[in-house]
Design an enzyme around this catalytic site. Sequence first.
Site, mmCIF file in Angstrom:
data_model
loop_
_atom_site.group_PDB
_atom_site.id
_atom_site.type_symbol
_atom_site.label_atom_id
_atom_site.label_comp_id
_atom_site.label_asym_id
_atom_site.label_seq_id
_atom_site.Cartn_x
_atom_site.Cartn_y
_atom_site.Cartn_z
ATOM 1 C CE LYS A 212 -3.505 2.414 2.787
ATOM 2 N NZ LYS A 212 -4.169 2.487 4.009
ATOM 3 C CD GLU A 218 9.866 -5.634 6.947
ATOM 4 O OE1 GLU A 218 9.582 -4.651 6.361
ATOM 5 O OE2 GLU A 218 9.808 -5.764 8.410
ATOM 6 N N GLY A 273 -4.406 -1.647 5.397
ATOM 7 C CA GLY A 273 -3.679 -3.214 5.217
ATOM 8 C C GLY A 273 -4.384 -4.093 5.413
ATOM 9 N NE ARG A 274 -5.460 -3.308 11.454
ATOM 10 C CZ ARG A 274 -4.894 -2.069 11.572
ATOM 11 N NH1 ARG A 274 -3.890 -2.065 10.796
ATOM 12 N NH2 ARG A 274 -5.304 -1.284 12.121
ATOM 13 C CD GLU A 359 -0.957 -3.944 11.836
ATOM 14 O OE1 GLU A 359 -1.683 -3.938 10.920
ATOM 15 O OE2 GLU A 359 0.256 -4.006 11.767
ATOM 16 C CG HIS A 390 -2.334 -34.849 19.125
ATOM 17 N ND1 HIS A 390 -2.430 -36.017 20.139
ATOM 18 C CD2 HIS A 390 -3.384 -34.611 18.308
ATOM 19 C CE1 HIS A 390 -3.646 -36.754 19.356
ATOM 20 N NE2 HIS A 390 -4.136 -35.863 18.501
ATOM 21 C CE LYS A 518 6.569 -0.277 9.533
ATOM 22 N NZ LYS A 518 5.437 0.231 8.686
#
Length: 554
Positions: A212, A218, A273-274, A359, A390, A518
């Site tokens: 965006k 990254e 974004g999410r 977030e 398990h 950041k």
Amino acid sequence: MDHHLTPLDVTQLANWKALTEHREAMGEFSMRAAFASDSQRFQRFSLYACGLMLDYSKNLITEQTLELLVKLAEEAQLGDAIRAMFNGQVINASEQRPVLHTALRRPVGDKVFVAGKNIMPDVHQVLQQMTDLVTRLHNGLWRGYSEKVITDVVNIGIGGSFLGPQLVSEALLPFAQKGVRCHYLANVDGSEFRELVSKLSAETTLFIVSSKSFSTLETLKNAQAARAWYLAQGGSEAELHRHFIAVSSNVAAAKAFGIREENVLPMWDWVGGRYSLWSAIGLPIAMSIGISNFKEMLSGAYAMDQHFQSAPFERNIPVLLALLGVWYGDFWGARSQAILPYDYYLRNITDHLQQLDMESNGKSVRQDGSPITAGTGPVIWGGVGCNGQHAYHQLLHQGSQLIPADFIVPVSSYNPVADHHQWLYANCLSQSQALMQGKSRAEAEAELRGKGLPESEVQRLAPHKVIPGNRPSNTLVLERISPRRLGALIAMYEHKVYVQSVLWGVNAFDQWGVELGKELGKNVYSRLTGSDDSQADDGSTQGLIEFFRGRHRG
Ligand code: F6P
């Protein structure tokens, strides 16, 4: 007054106080006893909408609890807040933005205004751009520099530009179009990059740089590495446009990276974004499952939007889930929420919901900056069943914390193997049953005696065998995973998160907490690489920098 921007203190509302008293009065409420005394409890506390069946009968609730929770939502003016979001009011106060991921799922002809402009033509234009692109790809008309057909698409993106698309494209693998494989490259860890490209051929690979902001470290690092790899494999700058496209609201930065303007699919700052898998960020989804399935997913989400806006709160799935979450977090001391999908295809849903919920509601001040007195977003965790049984279910059953769980399971499997699906479904149900029922001391002792153990052994082992029970869960049953139902399921959780944010008064759509890391990351990097030889502010960070530098010196 924009009450969602100057939120009420929920803990001061009359129904909050009534809920506090109600919680005390509930004392030793037992779900097991409630089921035993009410044969209609399941019918009373379950509902069906948008292809999803929600059973919320295994909760620490009575009719009165629900009544009070619904009244709390009304008192917090939830109805107005829902309308404010869908109408495009500026509900993201700190960033001064409206929040309109719901517009991305609306049909042609609808109108939604942002700053006086109807945004729907732009929404559908981008959908058309996606359609053209996906059609060219699937028809083998989009070719690489050596005229070979594209066989692999790599989505380079992180956070919301990764988790939602990955969830959906992998959950809908039974709908995947033949010929194009989708891959995801998120982390800056070089191992992830190397392991992925070692399986690819540059001639037949298309990269989507999905960001965006087009400024995420990254993603930019991976995009640069991908470009260098493409050139080293024989690609040329002149043919770069055949191998790199972008999705971004920062078209200028994408162009500066070398991507042709017609290969940049836009998105808008009113999509968080999410919440962005419904936008062009969902391009890898459409490439995987085809555009008509992508549109089906949008209509499933749209159906959930309609349900959310029109169903009365007591019959409204996202509202009920949100209220139950507030009930446990603020009145029962729960600090986390388990998400337990019993379906291989839904195995990534926990990761997506972690970002969506944590977030959004991992906040400590209200929209107006005042501190929150209630507890806010829980830790979201979990994973696919039966595997979790398990591993960590032990803590759910006998640990010292109350952890509400959402079980998600489809009725039918795409891959019937002998009676595996019956066992999977049975395990899902028996886990929620065990959490609810538990095992009393008397039952544990009787069981041990039944095995013929001497009384001393019965008494020694019984405390370990007691399972407290009374642990709450919801069960969401999908008839079968489909684009439409998955769209509805994800939208349901988006709305749940929004409802909780309204009750707590927080802004679910900013994420300032991420920024500090950041900023500090850049400072640490400069010291690691020697471009800054000043000391870090604290001894621990400085020690770790020196250790790294020491190991890289000789
Ligand atoms: O750093 C957090 C975050 O901003 C998320 O909110 C977002 O989904 C992710 O980074 C990726 O951002 P972008 O799409 O701008 O690269």
